[in-house]
Design a protein around this motif. Structure first.
Motif, PDB file in Angstrom:
ATOM      1  N   TYR A 131      -5.612  11.384 -10.514  1.00 45.18           N
ATOM      2  CA  TYR A 131      -5.191  10.076 -11.027  1.00 45.18           C
ATOM      3  C   TYR A 131      -5.878   9.711 -12.335  1.00 45.18           C
ATOM      4  N   SER A 188      -7.261  10.270   2.650  1.00 45.37           N
ATOM      5  CA  SER A 188      -7.847   9.241   1.788  1.00 45.37           C
ATOM      6  C   SER A 188      -6.990   7.974   1.662  1.00 45.37           C
ATOM      7  N   PRO A 189      -6.810   7.274   2.782  1.00 45.60           N
ATOM      8  CA  PRO A 189      -5.997   6.064   2.755  1.00 45.60           C
ATOM      9  C   PRO A 189      -6.755   4.883   2.163  1.00 45.60           C
ATOM     10  N   GLU A 190      -6.006   3.910   1.691  1.00 41.04           N
ATOM     11  CA  GLU A 190      -6.618   2.673   1.214  1.00 41.04           C
ATOM     12  C   GLU A 190      -7.166   1.867   2.395  1.00 41.04           C
ATOM     13  N   MET A 202       0.842  -1.209   0.000  1.00 36.54           N
ATOM     14  CA  MET A 202       0.000   0.000   0.000  1.00 36.54           C
ATOM     15  C   MET A 202       0.876   1.257   0.000  1.00 36.54           C
ATOM     16  N   LYS A 203       0.409   2.275  -0.681  1.00 38.58           N
ATOM     17  CA  LYS A 203       1.126   3.551  -0.721  1.00 38.58           C
ATOM     18  C   LYS A 203       0.449   4.594   0.171  1.00 38.58           C
ATOM     19  N   ASP A 204      -0.784   4.339   0.541  1.00 35.21           N
ATOM     20  CA  ASP A 204      -1.541   5.290   1.350  1.00 35.21           C
ATOM     21  C   ASP A 204      -2.315   4.540   2.424  1.00 35.21           C
ATOM     22  N   PHE A 205      -1.869   4.648   3.650  1.00 30.93           N
ATOM     23  CA  PHE A 205      -2.617   4.024   4.745  1.00 30.93           C
ATOM     24  C   PHE A 205      -2.306   4.760   6.045  1.00 30.93           C
ATOM     25  N   ASN A 259       1.653   8.670  -0.480  1.00 26.60           N
ATOM     26  CA  ASN A 259       2.595   8.564  -1.594  1.00 26.60           C
ATOM     27  C   ASN A 259       3.734   7.590  -1.265  1.00 26.60           C
ATOM     28  N   GLY A 294      -3.997  10.714  -1.866  1.00 27.24           N
ATOM     29  CA  GLY A 294      -4.625   9.532  -1.292  1.00 27.24           C
ATOM     30  C   GLY A 294      -4.736   8.427  -2.323  1.00 27.24           C
ATOM     31  N   HIS A 295      -5.270   7.284  -1.890  1.00 27.11           N
ATOM     32  CA  HIS A 295      -5.225   6.123  -2.778  1.00 27.11           C
ATOM     33  C   HIS A 295      -6.148   6.277  -3.981  1.00 27.11           C
ATOM     34  N   ASP A 296      -7.130   7.172  -3.882  1.00 23.50           N
ATOM     35  CA  ASP A 296      -8.128   7.283  -4.947  1.00 23.50           C
ATOM     36  C   ASP A 296      -8.186   8.670  -5.572  1.00 23.50           C
TER      37      ASP A 296
END
Lengths: 325, 325
Positions: free
Chosen positions: B84, A263-265, A136-139, A155, B161-163
């Motif tokens: 994105y 906005s994390p996964e 994951m890149k965003d959490f 990121n 963020g992821h999205d």
């Protein structure tokens, strides 16, 4: 052939410094803790004797694991550890006061690269490299223990902020003019509710302000702690379950705010409070979803760390060492 | 010599799409808007005719500025713009419904690289490249207009963020069970207080619930807007000043929470509400400081954008174009 390949694979040293004890270990790339040990932090009034003992003990493990030449570096997680400066600054729970140049002290002794950060950021690195956040890149990592810590990854990188102190989600205000946090003097922070300390406080309030029957009424107030509340809740105690529901609702609100920020996964939870499982996860999820605007609804996973609790702190710290260039 | 050098310096196209109108311009590296124009968004029920008109008008400016060969790319700021995917998704204030592949539509027409994001993120890029956040790696941009937008920069990069939807600080909940936001259905979000709409709502509440004398009592409720409240406050109206103090206190609380999240060097404010100057900045600063834990106290600057308001949207959008490789 396999063993000769293994012999040249680099390893990482992880050191997790807590107020009471310090854990350390040697970790391979996929998160196997090959050797580990622990020692007292508390008994060392001076950081110098602490470093001496730590150096002696960790060096023994390094030798067992193939020597210093195989070590990529040393990752250290410590309360109030600052990634940028390598110092531990005014950590209320450590025996050493003021600003301690911990990375430098360790580097002088070990002659290996040392990367330091606080425990929650180290936990986030651990999850990213070995755990639930792999790939994951965003959490966001949230540790729910005596206090509430957090590490935010965006990121693909930990957010340290301009001064190294980012990720203090535990101190964000969720209930303006809410419960006083005796450590910070602020009112209504997440930590004053969604921590072991918070669970105890909520329980005492509910025992006093409601008539809900509870097995906890048979325990003296000073003996009630989050473990007893957990045991009561698991056993079906109505009041104890309400405590978790209340705690989850506040935690979920804070998570919703964090989601709308970065906005994390996924959000990865770790620590004592997560042992209550769905008792706390269900109200947390529901409250998070109820507070999210539409574009975020039913998108964000709430995961519980699956790293072995006994290894997690060492793994988190060791993960930092892989960042050494 | 100087002019021949200038002739080969790359330029950037900035397009800011709003619900009513669209602004566009050609910008150089240091933020001079060399050519600019505007057109209606609203009158185009179909995105295709909008793109046709925009292409025609922007191409005229591109020719004036030395031709497409000099253009590094096109940066676009649009409500609900997704970095994105290059799409505008369900933007309530735009005439086109559903998911619009705006970056692709523009790229097909202009044959230039197109980078799209939402207006608040574009504003943050603008501040980072030309404005108050020049040289900063960690800051938060907050736009206080009809709504509240935000762009968060950490480690020198916008957090998407992821999205692609990070940075919705305006929708974080500051007052649980507080004022209803008619657009989102959520209660107590920052936007329902610290926006032009919020200032109007607070004023109406104070007029109804207090006996504070006010020149605003001579105006019909439906005619009261944030501009009238601002004028009254500047003229010394006690109730109008209290509105700004109340608004600042809530904004400051939200800023404190944002600081404890990402520890920025500065928070840059932009938009209508900042015109009230110290009337809103003082309570904002005080409330932020009062809610910060010690390690953050007296460290975080609150700055007001000094970009010319008429240029800011074009500058922000154009800043994205410099990211084209």
């Amino acid at each position: 052939m396999a063993s000769s390949k293994a012999a040249v694979e680099p390893l990482a040293v992880g050191i997790d410094i807590g107020g009471t004890g310090t854990k350390y270990g040697i970790v391979d790339h996929v998160g196997n803790v090959l050797f580990s040990g622990s020692m007292s932090t508390k008994k060392h009034a001076k950081v110098e004797t602490f470093i001496d003992e730590l150096h002696k003990k960790v060096t023994e493990l390094i030798e067992k694991a193939g020597g210093a030449g195989r070590m990529k570096g040393i990752g250290v997680g410590a309360p109030n550890g600052n990634f940028y400066t390598g110092t531990v600054e005014y950590a209320p729970n450590l025996p050493w006061k003021g600003i301690i140049p911990l990375a430098k002290l360790l580097n002088d002794k070990f002659k290996l690269p040392v990367i330091l950060t606080n425990d929650a950021n180290a936990a986030a690195e651990g999850e990213m490299i070995y755990g639930a956040a792999k790939g994951m890149k965003d959490f966001i990592m949230i540790t729910l223990g005596t206090g509430v810590g957090s590490g935010i990854v965006a990121n693909g990188k930990l957010i340290y902020g301009h001064d190294g102190f980012a990720g203090e989600l535990g101190h964000t205000i969720v209930i303006p003019d809410g419960r006083l946090h005796p450590g910070t003097g602020k009112k209504g922070s997440l930590e004053s509710y969604a921590s072991a300390t918070g669970v105890r406080a909520t329980t005492l309030e509910m025992l006093q302000n409601t008539k809900t029957p509870s097995s906890l009424r048979n325990i003296a107030a000073e003996d009630i702690d989050s473990k007893k509340v957990y045991e009561a809740a698991i056993a079906g105690d109505e009041l104890a379950q309400k405590v978790y529901e209340f705690t989850g609702r506040i935690l979920g609100l804070a998570l919703a705010n964090a989601v709308m920020f970065s906005s994390p996964e996924a959000i990865i939870l770790f620590g004592g409070l997560t042992k209550a499982g769905e008792l706390i996860l269900k109200p947390t999820r529901e409250s998070m979803e109820a507070n999210l605007i539409k574009i975020f609804e039913n998108k964000i996973k709430i995961l519980v760390s699956h790293l072995k609790e006994s290894d997690a702190a060492i793994l988190g710290a060791s993960a930092l060492a892989w960042e050494v260039n």
